[in-house]
Design a protein around this motif. Structure first.
Motif, mmCIF file in Angstrom:
data_model
loop_
_atom_site.group_PDB
_atom_site.id
_atom_site.type_symbol
_atom_site.label_atom_id
_atom_site.label_comp_id
_atom_site.label_asym_id
_atom_site.label_seq_id
_atom_site.Cartn_x
_atom_site.Cartn_y
_atom_site.Cartn_z
ATOM 1 N N ALA A 237 0.769 -1.300 -0.204
ATOM 2 C CA ALA A 237 0.019 -0.051 -0.091
ATOM 3 C C ALA A 237 0.741 1.185 0.166
ATOM 4 N N ALA A 238 2.053 1.260 0.694
ATOM 5 C CA ALA A 238 2.710 2.202 0.840
ATOM 6 C C ALA A 238 3.374 2.754 -0.453
ATOM 7 N N ALA A 239 3.838 1.543 -1.188
ATOM 8 C CA ALA A 239 4.580 1.811 -2.571
ATOM 9 C C ALA A 239 3.490 2.549 -3.627
ATOM 10 N N LEU A 240 2.195 1.762 -3.425
ATOM 11 C CA LEU A 240 1.023 2.460 -4.402
ATOM 12 C C LEU A 240 0.692 3.571 -4.009
ATOM 13 N N ASP A 241 0.756 4.218 -2.779
ATOM 14 C CA ASP A 241 0.581 5.533 -2.454
ATOM 15 C C ASP A 241 1.652 6.383 -2.980
ATOM 16 N N GLN A 242 3.008 5.999 -2.976
ATOM 17 C CA GLN A 242 4.060 6.737 -3.333
ATOM 18 C C GLN A 242 4.017 7.039 -5.023
ATOM 19 N N ILE A 243 3.393 6.035 -5.773
ATOM 20 C CA ILE A 243 3.082 6.421 -7.055
ATOM 21 C C ILE A 243 2.048 7.611 -7.182
ATOM 22 N N ASP A 244 1.006 7.943 -6.566
ATOM 23 C CA ASP A 244 0.256 8.924 -6.671
ATOM 24 C C ASP A 244 1.065 10.168 -6.023
ATOM 25 N N ALA A 245 1.743 9.963 -5.014
ATOM 26 C CA ALA A 245 2.416 11.162 -4.430
ATOM 27 C C ALA A 245 3.341 11.582 -5.531
ATOM 28 N N ASP A 246 4.191 10.774 -6.234
ATOM 29 C CA ASP A 246 5.232 11.152 -7.280
ATOM 30 C C ASP A 246 4.767 12.093 -8.103
ATOM 31 N N ILE A 247 3.334 11.469 -8.910
ATOM 32 C CA ILE A 247 2.703 12.121 -9.727
ATOM 33 C C ILE A 247 2.372 13.520 -9.346
ATOM 34 N N ARG A 248 1.851 13.776 -8.209
ATOM 35 C CA ARG A 248 1.291 14.836 -7.746
ATOM 36 C C ARG A 248 2.657 15.632 -7.427
ATOM 37 N N THR A 249 3.531 15.258 -7.056
ATOM 38 C CA THR A 249 5.000 15.988 -6.857
ATOM 39 C C THR A 249 5.052 16.774 -8.099
ATOM 40 N N VAL A 250 5.228 16.298 -9.363
ATOM 41 C CA VAL A 250 5.511 16.667 -10.636
ATOM 42 C C VAL A 250 4.578 17.416 -11.189
ATOM 43 N N PHE A 251 3.457 17.215 -11.364
ATOM 44 C CA PHE A 251 2.409 17.995 -12.050
ATOM 45 C C PHE A 251 1.213 18.068 -11.176
ATOM 46 N N ALA A 252 0.894 19.730 -11.489
ATOM 47 C CA ALA A 252 -0.235 20.233 -10.652
ATOM 48 C C ALA A 252 -1.586 19.675 -11.137
ATOM 49 N N ASP A 253 -2.496 19.891 -10.273
ATOM 50 C CA ASP A 253 -3.828 19.224 -10.551
ATOM 51 C C ASP A 253 -4.365 19.688 -11.876
ATOM 52 N N ASP A 254 -4.336 20.925 -12.222
ATOM 53 C CA ASP A 254 -4.763 21.380 -13.471
ATOM 54 C C ASP A 254 -4.082 20.992 -14.584
ATOM 55 N N GLU A 255 -3.144 20.110 -14.522
ATOM 56 C CA GLU A 255 -2.257 19.408 -15.718
ATOM 57 C C GLU A 255 -2.740 17.774 -15.624
ATOM 58 N N LEU A 256 -3.533 17.371 -14.726
ATOM 59 C CA LEU A 256 -3.959 16.092 -14.906
ATOM 60 C C LEU A 256 -5.461 15.937 -15.166
ATOM 61 N N ILE A 257 -5.964 14.718 -15.607
ATOM 62 C CA ILE A 257 -7.063 14.345 -15.693
ATOM 63 C C ILE A 257 -7.300 13.054 -14.824
ATOM 64 N N THR A 258 -8.038 13.258 -13.611
ATOM 65 C CA THR A 258 -8.111 12.284 -12.626
ATOM 66 C C THR A 258 -9.390 11.633 -12.641
ATOM 67 N N PRO A 259 -9.655 10.393 -11.891
ATOM 68 C CA PRO A 259 -11.148 9.785 -11.883
ATOM 69 C C PRO A 259 -12.038 10.856 -11.241
#
Length: 423
Positions: A237-259
């Motif tokens: 679970a921690a590593a899966l959360d890290q995927i999301d965290a790394d993405i949000r570290t690099v990209f702002a919310d308005d640069e993403l299309i999320t669920p």
């Protein structure tokens, strides 16, 4: 001031033209205008004597027509109305010759499947028009790093490669198979994301890019006569959360299309894509969506506590009928072409593969490629977006003529113009 006046005049003329075509701009929303456009386009009145769609005639009618045509393309075309080319294992560099030969000595089929190399990510996007990439990630939670000293070079040359500092620090690493197929265009997940963002920032208005992420912790056995390969850290679970965290570290919310963006006010993500649809191209340009490749227990762990992927960054490949179902991975288009088309028509986004394990390139086989393109899958992935000189048949995959993006052959609305998809 004069420029603004001219723009207002052009906009006014375009809106007047929209009204004459049934696009009632002042009536309500862009959605209603698009419905009116589709009705006109599907009627005989939508064509001239040469049977040219009205959108083509508009584009040829000077700035007014082009303005309206561009508006229709961006506001009536949705993300899932387009088909684009992607790459499989987009970071991959084939093993050096001595190591590849060593792998072939105990597993010829595995060695053959590794014979492909991709350009750097920015070149794939900029030169080849790729709009979907795939990254395989391994958890690496502690120094000195599980993958800092790969075994392969030691086996074939008697000493290790120089240690890369990026592989020593904790964090998600990007590679195909530990120790033997580890050469990569970007060593860490964050560095891959940064390469994608650098290109995206320099390419405003590009079609949305999908990044497929696979979490890997497979143990790979070797013959007893060889030293064992590195045992990866379990992907919890921690590593899966890290995927999301790394993405949000690099990209702002308005640069993403999320669920969350797609679900809106609907009770489930699936209801949203089937009833409301995906974002328009106007809403999607310059942005990225991430999808989780895994369909095993890791997917269930990623979903746990996040109904309909609430709060998550990635879409999951989940079967239709699941609350979170919006993206479906169907790798084999030969066996599933009709099923893929049905999913696309229903409103799901689908990724499929035009080739696998170098077979199509090695023998010049095109049936799988042709089925993938005809299926309407929005993302068609390949190891060969350009011919590989090592394989004589010259096999490669392209979508459309130049940009590797086209109107979806199964779903695009009438009057879609492939040449207008990319800026």
């Amino acid at each position: 001031m004069r420029k603004n006046v001219v723009l207002l005049v052009v906009l006014g003329a375009a809106l007047a033209l929209a009204t004459s075509l049934g696009l009632h701009a002042g009536e309500s929303s862009a959605t209603q205008n698009c419905l009116g456009w589709e009705r006109d386009m599907r009627s005989a009145a939508g064509y001239d004597d040469l049977r040219r769609p009205a959108i083509d005639r508009l584009a040829a009618d000077g700035p007014y027509g082009k303005l309206l045509g561009d508006w229709v393309a961006d506001n009536c075309m949705r993300l899932n109305h387009v088909q684009v080319l992607g790459t499989h294992n987009s970071y991959h560099i084939q093993p050096r010759p001595a190591l590849l030969q060593a792998i072939a000595s105990f597993d010829p089929q595995a060695a053959a499947s590794m014979e492909y190399t991709h350009r750097p990510l920015d070149e794939q996007f900029g030169l080849l028009g790729i709009r979907q990439v795939e990254l395989d990630v391994f958890a690496d939670p502690a120094r000195p790093g599980l993958f800092a000293v790969p075994l392969g070079p030691i086996l074939v040359q008697g000493f290790p490669d120089p240690i890369k500092p990026e592989l020593v620090d904790p964090g998600l690493k990007v590679l195909h198979t530990q120790d033997i197929d580890f050469e990569t265009r970007c060593l860490t997940f964050v560095s891959c994301l940064q390469a994608i963002k650098t290109w995206s920032d320099a390419s405003p208005g590009h079609l949305p890019v999908m990044v497929l992420v696979q979490a890997n912790d497979a143990v790979v056995p070797l013959p007893p006569s060889l030293p064992p390969l590195t045992v990866p850290a379990p992907f919890g679970a921690a590593a899966l959360d890290q995927i999301d965290a790394d993405i949000r570290t690099v990209f702002a919310d308005d640069e993403l299309i999320t669920p969350d963006d797609v679900r809106g006010g609907r009770a489930t993500l699936e209801q949203a894509v089937l009833k409301d649809g995906w974002p328009t191209l106007n809403e999607s340009r310059g942005r990225l969506l991430f999808a989780f490749d895994n369909t095993d227990a890791k997917r269930d762990l990623y979903l746990a506590g996040h109904p309909s992927l609430e709060g998550r960054v990635m879409f999951t490949s989940s079967p239709p009928g699941s609350p979170e179902s919006a993206f479906v991975k169907v790798n084999d288009p030969l066996a599933n072409q009709e099923y893929i088309s049905q999913l696309v028509e229903a409103g799901y986004i689908v990724r499929t593969r035009a080739d696998a394990d170098t077979l199509e390139a090695r023998f010049g086989l095109t049936a799988r490629r042709d089925a993938a393109l005809a299926s309407g899958a929005q993302f068609v992935s390949t190891d060969y977006p350009e011919p590989d000189p090592d394989f004589l048949p010259g096999y490669f995959v392209e979508v459309g003529d130049e940009t590797n993006a086209r109107c979806n052959p199964v779903l695009s609305p009438p009057g879609c113009d492939s040449s207008a998809l990319e800026p």
